[in-house]
Design a protein around this motif. Structure first.
Motif, PDB file in Angstrom:
ATOM      1  N   ASP A  31       0.809  -1.222   0.000  1.00 24.07           N
ATOM      2  CA  ASP A  31       0.000   0.000   0.000  1.00 24.07           C
ATOM      3  C   ASP A  31       0.841   1.270   0.000  1.00 24.07           C
ATOM      4  N   ARG A  32       2.131   1.143  -0.194  1.00 24.98           N
ATOM      5  CA  ARG A  32       2.999   2.323  -0.184  1.00 24.98           C
ATOM      6  C   ARG A  32       4.263   2.028  -0.991  1.00 24.98           C
ATOM      7  N   THR A  33       5.096   3.005  -1.125  1.00 30.42           N
ATOM      8  CA  THR A  33       6.354   2.824  -1.845  1.00 30.42           C
ATOM      9  C   THR A  33       7.113   1.623  -1.302  1.00 30.42           C
ATOM     10  N   THR A  34       7.614   0.809  -2.213  1.00 29.55           N
ATOM     11  CA  THR A  34       8.263  -0.447  -1.849  1.00 29.55           C
ATOM     12  C   THR A  34       9.631  -0.511  -2.506  1.00 29.55           C
ATOM     13  N   VAL A  35      10.629  -0.853  -1.712  1.00 32.40           N
ATOM     14  CA  VAL A  35      12.012  -0.896  -2.184  1.00 32.40           C
ATOM     15  C   VAL A  35      12.529  -2.326  -2.129  1.00 32.40           C
ATOM     16  N   ILE A  36      13.143  -2.767  -3.215  1.00 32.28           N
ATOM     17  CA  ILE A  36      13.751  -4.095  -3.296  1.00 32.28           C
ATOM     18  C   ILE A  36      15.215  -3.907  -3.663  1.00 32.28           C
ATOM     19  N   SER A  37      16.116  -4.460  -2.878  1.00 31.53           N
ATOM     20  CA  SER A  37      17.537  -4.361  -3.197  1.00 31.53           C
ATOM     21  C   SER A  37      18.077  -5.723  -3.592  1.00 31.53           C
ATOM     22  N   ILE A  38      19.037  -5.713  -4.515  1.00 28.24           N
ATOM     23  CA  ILE A  38      19.657  -6.945  -4.989  1.00 28.24           C
ATOM     24  C   ILE A  38      21.088  -6.642  -5.413  1.00 28.24           C
ATOM     25  N   ALA A  39      22.012  -7.509  -5.021  1.00 27.53           N
ATOM     26  CA  ALA A  39      23.400  -7.369  -5.462  1.00 27.53           C
ATOM     27  C   ALA A  39      23.494  -7.774  -6.924  1.00 27.53           C
ATOM     28  N   THR A  40      24.178  -6.957  -7.738  1.00 29.96           N
ATOM     29  CA  THR A  40      24.327  -7.244  -9.158  1.00 29.96           C
ATOM     30  C   THR A  40      25.796  -7.234  -9.544  1.00 29.96           C
ATOM     31  N   ASP A  41      26.092  -7.906 -10.648  1.00 30.35           N
ATOM     32  CA  ASP A  41      27.469  -8.028 -11.109  1.00 30.35           C
ATOM     33  C   ASP A  41      27.967  -6.705 -11.676  1.00 30.35           C
ATOM     34  N   ALA A  42      29.190  -6.336 -11.357  1.00 31.37           N
ATOM     35  CA  ALA A  42      29.753  -5.058 -11.779  1.00 31.37           C
ATOM     36  C   ALA A  42      30.479  -5.133 -13.113  1.00 31.37           C
ATOM     37  N   TYR A  43      30.534  -6.310 -13.719  1.00 32.29           N
ATOM     38  CA  TYR A  43      31.365  -6.469 -14.909  1.00 32.29           C
ATOM     39  C   TYR A  43      30.626  -7.059 -16.109  1.00 32.29           C
ATOM     40  N   SER A  44      29.348  -7.423 -15.936  1.00 33.83           N
ATOM     41  CA  SER A  44      28.580  -8.036 -17.023  1.00 33.83           C
ATOM     42  C   SER A  44      27.703  -6.980 -17.703  1.00 33.83           C
ATOM     43  N   TRP A  45      27.852  -6.861 -19.023  1.00 32.09           N
ATOM     44  CA  TRP A  45      27.106  -5.840 -19.754  1.00 32.09           C
ATOM     45  C   TRP A  45      26.549  -6.422 -21.047  1.00 32.09           C
ATOM     46  N   THR A  46      25.389  -5.939 -21.433  1.00 30.08           N
ATOM     47  CA  THR A  46      24.788  -6.382 -22.682  1.00 30.08           C
ATOM     48  C   THR A  46      25.588  -5.815 -23.855  1.00 30.08           C
ATOM     49  N   PRO A  47      25.993  -6.660 -24.805  1.00 34.08           N
ATOM     50  CA  PRO A  47      26.782  -6.159 -25.936  1.00 34.08           C
ATOM     51  C   PRO A  47      25.926  -5.346 -26.896  1.00 34.08           C
ATOM     52  N   GLY A  48      26.605  -4.738 -27.859  1.00 37.95           N
ATOM     53  CA  GLY A  48      25.887  -4.015 -28.899  1.00 37.95           C
ATOM     54  C   GLY A  48      26.002  -2.514 -28.773  1.00 37.95           C
ATOM     55  N   GLY A  49      25.663  -1.821 -29.834  1.00 37.50           N
ATOM     56  CA  GLY A  49      25.663  -0.368 -29.838  1.00 37.50           C
ATOM     57  C   GLY A  49      26.787   0.222 -30.662  1.00 37.50           C
ATOM     58  N   ALA A  50      26.724   1.525 -30.853  1.00 32.06           N
ATOM     59  CA  ALA A  50      27.679   2.247 -31.685  1.00 32.06           C
ATOM     60  C   ALA A  50      28.906   2.669 -30.874  1.00 32.06           C
ATOM     61  N   ASP A  51      29.891   3.217 -31.580  1.00 31.54           N
ATOM     62  CA  ASP A  51      31.102   3.724 -30.923  1.00 31.54           C
ATOM     63  C   ASP A  51      30.828   5.059 -30.253  1.00 31.54           C
ATOM     64  N   TRP A  52      31.771   5.472 -29.401  1.00 30.09           N
ATOM     65  CA  TRP A  52      31.632   6.720 -28.652  1.00 30.09           C
ATOM     66  C   TRP A  52      32.950   7.465 -28.643  1.00 30.09           C
ATOM     67  N   TYR A  53      32.888   8.728 -28.974  1.00 29.72           N
ATOM     68  CA  TYR A  53      34.067   9.601 -28.964  1.00 29.72           C
ATOM     69  C   TYR A  53      34.335  10.040 -27.523  1.00 29.72           C
ATOM     70  N   VAL A  54      35.432   9.584 -26.950  1.00 26.04           N
ATOM     71  CA  VAL A  54      35.840  10.012 -25.614  1.00 26.04           C
ATOM     72  C   VAL A  54      37.312  10.391 -25.655  1.00 26.04           C
ATOM     73  N   GLY A  55      37.719  11.238 -24.732  1.00 26.07           N
ATOM     74  CA  GLY A  55      39.112  11.647 -24.670  1.00 26.07           C
ATOM     75  C   GLY A  55      39.996  10.538 -24.135  1.00 26.07           C
ATOM     76  N   VAL A  56      41.019  10.183 -24.899  1.00 26.84           N
ATOM     77  CA  VAL A  56      42.011   9.196 -24.477  1.00 26.84           C
ATOM     78  C   VAL A  56      43.388   9.837 -24.643  1.00 26.84           C
ATOM     79  N   PRO A  57      44.270   9.748 -23.643  1.00 27.03           N
ATOM     80  CA  PRO A  57      45.579  10.413 -23.727  1.00 27.03           C
ATOM     81  C   PRO A  57      46.345  10.057 -25.003  1.00 27.03           C
ATOM     82  N   GLU A  58      46.919  11.071 -25.627  1.00 27.27           N
ATOM     83  CA  GLU A  58      47.742  10.832 -26.813  1.00 27.27           C
ATOM     84  C   GLU A  58      49.021  10.088 -26.469  1.00 27.27           C
TER      85      GLU A  58
END
Length: 624
Positions: free
Chosen positions: A572-599
């Motif tokens: 009957d009110r706001t409900t919070v559920i917490s769960i530990a998740t993996d910090a290194y698993s990511w869904t593949p796919g998508g385009a490239d991204w321009y970010v600054g990388v040291p020369e």
């Protein structure tokens, strides 16, 4: 006193004018300003607060916990109402005002109407310097409220009570203009608020605003037809402007009729359901492989209602350099980007005009067939990524999959910055239109829970049918940054379901850091300056939420998460559920991204990442 004037303080007149403004939603006449999020201080409590208290039955005031979060809730409300109804946020002077600057930037980047009102220092300067005043030695009229100029579409400081007669109608007109839409900021100095003035009664007459639908020039439509009618592999990119125009059904029908696959931006996601025959998923860096293939093979791109930010365009590497762009947008600035054939006008009106002018033209049938085949492959990849595994902690994809399956069609998923935008954009399958809100125009950490509160307020007033529940997905980093609106939602009786994915810090930035050749540093908690990186004290998010009055559970696995989601729908009110998740698993796919990388760097991994960046940057379109 003349019968055609009324004597009011500036604050009283301000509130009376706002209370007399109306709009129409689905044929119903409703107040344009649905309410006020407020935190009172000495800069706004004695005058503006007095005026708001007197009209609370007509213009309800909701107490916030943090000025930034309540203004973010107002941003989410505007999204939920498709820019047809507006919330107000008001603060005192000083830190209360500057706390709202970030929220103003979110509204500005996302082209959303929010009215921000902040107290200000005294025009007469007699008591200067006052509490919370930041003095500028060479500019005594400058206050911290000037910082809003960079993040507001409309900015004003009321130094005489008569000024609101001119200012307020202009602010409202701007917020409702599809081309100029954004936040309006008005500073109200404390001595101006208290002043009485003889206002003309006609200023307070009720007005029903109509959001304009600017029609495109026939010459622009003709130019667009000339380009599109020669396309062999066209692609549609549907942006947030399609949703705000109410053009989603017309666009889906147009795409089907003309045989053009349709991708969406992050702001546009949710215009159609995931199983629509023309749909290929979200476009760009966090998009689907199907959309990427469609973009990389496109000869003509029809962009509608999008500002084409880098996460959509892959930093302008996602398309062939010789691809032609047609851009339908209410804003000339956006429509003219990257040498596009600009069609300046409302999305629905422009789309109808384009359709009428195209005659019998359709894209070659092979184009839609290949797009549907790519999308089928993508859905198989998503299914595989969401399947349970034996890893210690579930991935974001697996968690999103469970929450998505358990959500009702009318529920609204809300998320923002961090790793969850990419994972929800790729893995969340919209079951009904307008059931997805990812704040990624400004990528603002802290939007999630505040945004959920704003959606909850909007959903309770939803006309017709059942109102859904906001389902907020938030990482532990964003939760730690701003969580107090859990309490706001509890005390206001506006329910949301919050899923806290705890992956031990800022995992997606750690991914970027290490992916560009660096080492983990200051992002995951274990890599930060802590006493013991291997034994960082755990935050019990469920207990923390319970302390704010929410119902809460911590779950250990996907099966428990599914059970908890079923339970959360019954509370009957706001409900919070917490769960530990993996910090290194990511869904593949998508385009490239321009970010600054040291020369240059002594790390071979950084040098390698730099070479990769240089290679993909060669694909960039040179635009304006």
């Amino acid at each position: 006193m003349s019968a055609d004037i009324v004597r009011l303080t500036m604050a009283q007149a301000f509130v009376r004018y706002l209370s007399a403004q109306y709009t129409e939603i689905d044929g119903a006449r409703v107040p344009l300003f649905a309410g006020v999020f407020a935190i009172f201080g000495h800069g706004n409590v004695t005058c503006l607060g007095e005026a708001l208290e007197r009209v609370q039955d007509q213009l309800p005031t909701w107490r916030g916990q943090n000025e930034q979060s309540m203004a973010l809730a107002a941003v989410a409300y505007a999204k939920a109402k498709k820019r047809r109804q507006i919330m107000i946020a008001t603060s005192s002077v000083g830190p209360g005002a500057t706390n709202m600057v970030t929220a103003a930037a979110v509204a500005h980047a996302n082209r959303l109407p929010v009215l921000l009102i902040a107290g200000d220092t005294y025009v007469n300067r007699l008591p200067d310097p006052v509490l919370q005043q930041v003095e500028h030695f060479g500019a005594p009229s400058t206050t911290v409220n000037d910082s809003f100029k960079a993040v507001s579409r409309y900015w004003d400081r009321i130094v005489h009570p008569a000024q609101i007669i001119q200012s307020l109608p202009q602010a409202v007109a701007m917020m409702l203009d599809p081309a100029d839409c954004g936040p309006a900021f008005i500073a109200i100095p404390q001595d101006t608020q208290e002043l009485a003035y003889d206002y003309p009664l006609e200023f307070f007459e009720e007005k029903t605003w109509v959001i304009p639908r600017p029609r495109p020039a026939l010459e622009q439509v003709a130019a667009a037809v000339e380009v599109l009618s020669k396309a062999k592999k066209p692609l549609i990119i549907s942006g947030g402007g399609v949703r705000y125009s109410g053009a989603e059904d017309a666009l889906a029908a147009f795409a089907k009729k003309r045989g053009i696959p349709m991708a969406e931006t992050i702001a546009g996601k949710g215009a159609v359901c995931h199983d629509n025959a023309v749909y290929v998923g979200a476009m760009g860096i966090e998009g689907t492989e199907a959309a990427r293939h469609c973009a990389e093979s496109a000869d003509v791109v029809l962009a509608i209602g999008t500002r084409l930010q880098d996460f959509t365009t892959g930093s302008w590497t996602a398309f062939p350099k010789n691809a032609r762009f047609i851009h339908i947008n209410a804003a000339r600035f956006d429509a003219s980007k990257h040498r596009a054939v600009a069609v300046v006008g409302d999305a629905l009106e422009s789309l109808n005009a384009l359709d009428a002018a195209l005659g019998t033209w359709t894209a070659p049938p092979a184009r839609m067939s290949e797009a549907q085949a790519w999308y089928k492959e993508w859905n198989a990849l998503v299914d595989a990524g969401q399947a349970p595994t034996n890893q210690q902690h579930p991935s974001y994809a697996q968690v999103v999959g469970v929450v998505n399956r358990m959500a009702k069609p009318e529920d609204v998923m809300v998320t923002a910055a961090g790793g969850l935008p990419g994972e929800t954009i790729k893995n969340w399958r919209c079951k009904s239109p307008h059931s997805f809100d990812c704040e990624f125009g400004y990528s603002c950490m802290g939007y999630e829970i505040a945004g959920g509160w704003g959606h909850a307020l909007a959903l309770q007033n939803k006309a017709g049918g059942k109102a859904g529940t906001p389902i907020v997905m938030v990482g532990d980093g964003s939760y730690m940054m701003m969580n107090s609106d859990i309490h706001s939602s509890v005390i206001s009786g506006l329910k949301m379901i919050v899923i806290v994915c705890d992956n031990g810090g800022f995992a997606v930035i750690n991914r970027l850091q290490t992916g560009m050749g660096g080492v983990g540093f200051n992002n995951l908690l274990k890599d930060s300056r802590v006493v013991d990186g291997e034994n960082v004290p755990h935050v019990d998010f469920a207990k923390h939420a319970e302390a704010m009055g929410a119902a809460a559970r911590h779950v250990e696995n996907l099966a428990e998460l599914e059970e908890a989601m079923a339970w959360a729908e019954t509370t009957d009110r706001t409900t919070v559920i917490s769960i530990a998740t993996d910090a290194y698993s990511w869904t593949p796919g998508g385009a490239d991204w321009y970010v600054g990388v040291p020369e240059i760097s002594p790390r071979k991994s950084v040098v390698k990442a730099r070479k990769t960046q240089e290679t993909f940057r060669k694909k960039q379109r040179i635009g304006i």
